[in-house]
Each structure stands twice: as C-alpha cells, then as structure tokens.
Design a protein around this motif. Structure first.
Motif, PDB file in Angstrom:
ATOM      1  N   GLU A 108       0.849  -1.191   0.000  1.00  0.00           N
ATOM      2  CA  GLU A 108       0.000   0.000   0.000  1.00  0.00           C
ATOM      3  C   GLU A 108       0.886   1.241   0.000  1.00  0.00           C
ATOM      4  OE1 GLU A 108      -3.048   2.604   2.530  1.00  0.00           O
ATOM      5  OE2 GLU A 108      -3.073   0.465   3.072  1.00  0.00           O
ATOM      6  N   ILE A 109       0.610   2.165  -0.908  1.00  0.00           N
ATOM      7  CA  ILE A 109       1.474   3.331  -1.086  1.00  0.00           C
ATOM      8  C   ILE A 109       0.751   4.639  -0.790  1.00  0.00           C
ATOM      9  CG2 ILE A 109       2.935   2.147  -2.780  1.00  0.00           C
ATOM     10  CD1 ILE A 109       1.438   3.671  -4.991  1.00  0.00           C
ATOM     11  N   THR A 110      -0.438   4.572  -0.234  1.00  0.00           N
ATOM     12  CA  THR A 110      -1.243   5.780   0.007  1.00  0.00           C
ATOM     13  C   THR A 110      -0.503   6.790   0.873  1.00  0.00           C
ATOM     14  OG1 THR A 110      -3.126   4.257   0.050  1.00  0.00           O
ATOM     15  CG2 THR A 110      -3.567   6.565   0.583  1.00  0.00           C
ATOM     16  N   ARG A 111       0.074   6.317   1.955  1.00  0.00           N
ATOM     17  CA  ARG A 111       0.786   7.223   2.858  1.00  0.00           C
ATOM     18  C   ARG A 111       1.958   7.887   2.143  1.00  0.00           C
ATOM     19  NH1 ARG A 111       3.238   5.515   8.816  1.00  0.00           N
ATOM     20  NH2 ARG A 111       3.830   7.622   9.485  1.00  0.00           N
ATOM     21  N   ASP A 112       2.681   7.113   1.327  1.00  0.00           N
ATOM     22  CA  ASP A 112       3.836   7.655   0.599  1.00  0.00           C
ATOM     23  C   ASP A 112       3.428   8.763  -0.368  1.00  0.00           C
ATOM     24  OD1 ASP A 112       5.250   5.685   1.905  1.00  0.00           O
ATOM     25  OD2 ASP A 112       5.304   4.327   0.176  1.00  0.00           O
ATOM     26  N   LEU A 113       2.193   8.700  -0.851  1.00  0.00           N
ATOM     27  CA  LEU A 113       1.717   9.686  -1.819  1.00  0.00           C
ATOM     28  C   LEU A 113       1.050  10.892  -1.149  1.00  0.00           C
ATOM     29  CD1 LEU A 113       0.234   7.356  -4.601  1.00  0.00           C
ATOM     30  CD2 LEU A 113       2.493   8.425  -4.494  1.00  0.00           C
ATOM     31  N   GLY A 114       1.118  10.956   0.164  1.00  0.00           N
ATOM     32  CA  GLY A 114       0.549  12.100   0.872  1.00  0.00           C
ATOM     33  C   GLY A 114      -0.819  11.862   1.465  1.00  0.00           C
ATOM     34  N   GLY A 115      -1.211  10.589   1.574  1.00  0.00           N
ATOM     35  CA  GLY A 115      -2.504  10.270   2.173  1.00  0.00           C
ATOM     36  C   GLY A 115      -2.580  10.707   3.628  1.00  0.00           C
ATOM     37  N   ILE A 116      -3.775  11.033   4.051  1.00  0.00           N
ATOM     38  CA  ILE A 116      -3.966  11.500   5.428  1.00  0.00           C
ATOM     39  C   ILE A 116      -4.495  10.350   6.289  1.00  0.00           C
ATOM     40  CG2 ILE A 116      -4.345  13.897   4.730  1.00  0.00           C
ATOM     41  CD1 ILE A 116      -7.343  13.424   5.119  1.00  0.00           C
ATOM     42  N   PRO A 117      -4.092  10.305   7.556  1.00  0.00           N
ATOM     43  CA  PRO A 117      -4.521   9.203   8.423  1.00  0.00           C
ATOM     44  C   PRO A 117      -5.981   9.351   8.840  1.00  0.00           C
ATOM     45  CG  PRO A 117      -3.191  10.762   9.665  1.00  0.00           C
ATOM     46  CD  PRO A 117      -3.174  11.232   8.238  1.00  0.00           C
ATOM     47  N   TYR A 157      -4.953   5.148   5.789  1.00  0.00           N
ATOM     48  CA  TYR A 157      -4.574   6.358   5.051  1.00  0.00           C
ATOM     49  C   TYR A 157      -5.409   6.474   3.792  1.00  0.00           C
ATOM     50  CZ  TYR A 157      -0.663   6.821   8.214  1.00  0.00           C
ATOM     51  OH  TYR A 157       0.088   6.970   9.355  1.00  0.00           O
ATOM     52  N   CYS A 158      -5.814   7.705   3.496  1.00  0.00           N
ATOM     53  CA  CYS A 158      -6.630   7.974   2.319  1.00  0.00           C
ATOM     54  C   CYS A 158      -6.131   9.241   1.639  1.00  0.00           C
ATOM     55  CB  CYS A 158      -8.098   8.146   2.730  1.00  0.00           C
ATOM     56  SG  CYS A 158      -9.199   8.617   1.377  1.00  0.00           S
ATOM     57  N   LEU A 159      -6.054   9.200   0.326  1.00  0.00           N
ATOM     58  CA  LEU A 159      -5.720  10.398  -0.439  1.00  0.00           C
ATOM     59  C   LEU A 159      -7.019  11.102  -0.809  1.00  0.00           C
ATOM     60  CD1 LEU A 159      -3.198  11.794  -1.881  1.00  0.00           C
ATOM     61  CD2 LEU A 159      -4.185  10.799  -3.946  1.00  0.00           C
ATOM     62  N   LYS A 161      -9.856  13.156  -2.617  1.00  0.00           N
ATOM     63  CA  LYS A 161     -10.011  13.280  -4.067  1.00  0.00           C
ATOM     64  C   LYS A 161      -9.546  14.640  -4.596  1.00  0.00           C
ATOM     65  CE  LYS A 161     -14.998  14.110  -3.437  1.00  0.00           C
ATOM     66  NZ  LYS A 161     -16.329  13.519  -3.718  1.00  0.00           N
ATOM     67  N   ALA A 162      -9.638  15.669  -3.775  1.00  0.00           N
ATOM     68  CA  ALA A 162      -9.178  16.985  -4.217  1.00  0.00           C
ATOM     69  C   ALA A 162      -7.673  17.014  -4.455  1.00  0.00           C
ATOM     70  CB  ALA A 162      -9.552  18.043  -3.180  1.00  0.00           C
ATOM     71  N   ASP A 163      -6.938  16.083  -3.834  1.00  0.00           N
ATOM     72  CA  ASP A 163      -5.475  16.049  -3.990  1.00  0.00           C
ATOM     73  C   ASP A 163      -5.021  15.197  -5.178  1.00  0.00           C
ATOM     74  OD1 ASP A 163      -5.368  17.596  -1.745  1.00  0.00           O
ATOM     75  OD2 ASP A 163      -4.727  15.989  -0.394  1.00  0.00           O
ATOM     76  N   LEU A 164      -5.954  14.492  -5.817  1.00  0.00           N
ATOM     77  CA  LEU A 164      -5.552  13.585  -6.891  1.00  0.00           C
ATOM     78  C   LEU A 164      -4.842  14.298  -8.044  1.00  0.00           C
ATOM     79  CD1 LEU A 164      -5.456  10.777  -8.116  1.00  0.00           C
ATOM     80  CD2 LEU A 164      -7.781  11.134  -8.985  1.00  0.00           C
ATOM     81  N   PRO A 165      -5.328  15.451  -8.539  1.00  0.00           N
ATOM     82  CA  PRO A 165      -4.629  16.083  -9.661  1.00  0.00           C
ATOM     83  C   PRO A 165      -3.165  16.405  -9.353  1.00  0.00           C
ATOM     84  CG  PRO A 165      -6.812  17.026  -9.397  1.00  0.00           C
ATOM     85  CD  PRO A 165      -6.579  16.159  -8.193  1.00  0.00           C
ATOM     86  N   ARG A 166      -2.872  16.649  -8.096  1.00  0.00           N
ATOM     87  CA  ARG A 166      -1.512  17.024  -7.699  1.00  0.00           C
ATOM     88  C   ARG A 166      -0.540  15.846  -7.762  1.00  0.00           C
ATOM     89  NH1 ARG A 166       0.766  16.553  -2.849  1.00  0.00           N
ATOM     90  NH2 ARG A 166      -1.235  16.138  -1.833  1.00  0.00           N
ATOM     91  N   ILE A 167      -1.018  14.633  -7.489  1.00  0.00           N
ATOM     92  CA  ILE A 167      -0.103  13.492  -7.365  1.00  0.00           C
ATOM     93  C   ILE A 167      -0.370  12.389  -8.384  1.00  0.00           C
ATOM     94  CG2 ILE A 167       0.280  13.935  -4.905  1.00  0.00           C
ATOM     95  CD1 ILE A 167      -1.758  10.926  -5.995  1.00  0.00           C
ATOM     96  N   GLU A 168      -1.336  12.569  -9.280  1.00  0.00           N
ATOM     97  CA  GLU A 168      -1.752  11.434 -10.109  1.00  0.00           C
ATOM     98  C   GLU A 168      -0.659  10.925 -11.036  1.00  0.00           C
ATOM     99  OE1 GLU A 168      -3.973  12.589 -14.137  1.00  0.00           O
ATOM    100  OE2 GLU A 168      -5.243  12.728 -12.373  1.00  0.00           O
TER     101      GLU A 168
END
Length: 243
Positions: A108-117, A157-159, A161-168
């Motif tokens: 799982e890479i959600t946290r690495d991509l900036g996901g919030i706890p 951890y969840c990214l 949806k508003a942050d998706l364009p930044r890290i997609e």
C-alpha cells in the motif's frame, strides 16, 4: 518475454482481457461451508482485482498449472493465505491490502503519496448478519465481530479526491485503486485498476452500473467528484515476485 514486463503492465493486460465480462454482485457469498469460489465468467469489483493480480503474477513467473492458480487465489483471498471458514476471508478491502502486504503481494502506497490518516469503525457485515448466511452460526458471527474490532483499531490512510490532480502522475498503470467512502460501517465502496490514458488516469473495473467489466471513459478524478460519498482513494501496488 512476459517475465521481463512489469507486473503492473501485466495486471492491466489481464484486466483488459476480461472487458465485457458480466458484473455479478456477491460472487463469493454462498450458503454452506466456506469454499474457494472460482469464477472467471462474472465478477464483482473485488474478485475482478483478485483475478487480475493472481493471473498477472502467474504469467510473470511462467506458471500455467490450474493447481498453481488455485493456490495463488486462496493465498490472496484469505487471511494468512489459508481458508478457515467465512471469517477468514478478507471481507474489508483495507484488511485485504494489509494482509496481502504482509504476504508480499501488494504494497500500500497511500501514505507515501501524501494520504492523510484516519480511523473508521467497521461493522457493515455483522450489522447485516441476515444477508450473510454463514454469520447465522454464532461462532462465525463472534469471529467476524473480532475481525471488525481489530480492523477498526487500525490507522488507515486515504488520499482525498481533491489532492488527486496534484499526485496522479505518481500513480502507475496497474496500481490497485480502492474508493474510500463516508458510508457508515465500511471504508471502501469500490475497487478497480488504474490505467493511464491521454487525458490522465482511468478506472478498469467490474461496474455494477454498466453491468460488466469496463474501462471508464471518464477520468478517475471525474469519477470521484461525481459522488460526494466518494471521499478519496487508497492505493496499492503489486510486488513483482520472482518465483
């Protein structure tokens, strides 16, 4: 040359092979003792992902025997890789990701991509005991309650949806996408496979709305913002196995 290809590319290719296959809800929900269900004619969103990951892994290491497929499917579907009654199945998708992470199948890479706890109380299955015949047995019901309690204590951890364009651009084709939900008692409402196209990321998935396996025309971001209940994504990446 398949052994030299990335596991993500193979996951996408296997998934595309099943385009048009029928969607069927609850493909694993059967009466009687828990048994390993094999069904490549119809899928729900989770069994579609499971089969794509399993078959891609087998292709990459050159295994073609049906017994190898059965073993790999049981390993990915059940806690610790061992089928031991209804509660041993990985019903909650964050539990599926965690257990398959421990088995070296998915990271799982959600946290690495900036996901919030976040934390969430999971109780969807036992709240609807009457819809799941195996939970009619008191022992199975208690075991499932214990599983839900353990899952509810974990930090997830969840990214958003508003942050998706930044890290997609950091999400790869073949990554596993779990759609987080604000619904009570459950953390993930849908799963699929990320596929990169000219306009960005799209979702390859067994769609209840379409009634079949589809590659969505709309981007993943548009898919998420079309429903308020879709709060974000949880991302897993398959790990290449050498044998």
């Amino acid at each position: 040359g398949d052994s030299a290809r990335s596991v993500g590319d193979l996951i996408v290719e296997v998934g595309l092979h099943f385009l048009g296959a029928h969607y069927e809800a609850g493909t694993l929900e059967k009466k009687g003792p828990e048994r390993l269900v094999v069904n490549m004619r119809a899928f729900d969103c989770v069994t579609f992902v499971e089969n794509a990951v399993v078959l891609a892994g087998m292709i990459r290491v050159g295994k073609t025997a049906f017994r190898d497929y059965i073993a790999a499917l049981e390993r990915i579907r059940y806690r610790g890789g061992r089928r031991d009654g209804y509660p041993s199945r990985l019903h909650y998708f964050t539990d599926w990701l965690r257990d398959n992470g421990r088995k070296g199948v998915i990271r799982e890479i959600t946290r690495d991509l900036g996901g919030i706890p976040f934390r969430k109380a999971l109780h969807e299955l036992t709240d609807h005991r009457e819809e799941h015949p195996p939970l009619g047995a008191e022992a199975a019901f208690r075991r499932m309650r214990t599983v839900e309690a353990a899952c509810s204590r974990r930090t997830l951890y969840c990214l958003p949806k508003a942050d998706l364009p930044r890290i997609e651009t950091r999400i790869e084709s073949g990554d596993i996408i779990a759609v987080a939900t604000d619904a009570d008692g459950i953390e993930v409402s849908h799963t699929g496979i990320a596929v990169r196209g000219p306009r960005g990321l799209h979702l390859l998935h067994a769609s209840s709305a379409a009634g079949k396996v589809v590659l969505s025309d709309e981007t993943l971001y548009r898919y998420l913002i079309s429903r308020r209940a879709r709060t974000g994504i949880i991302i897993g990446r398959a790990i290449a196995m050498d044998s």
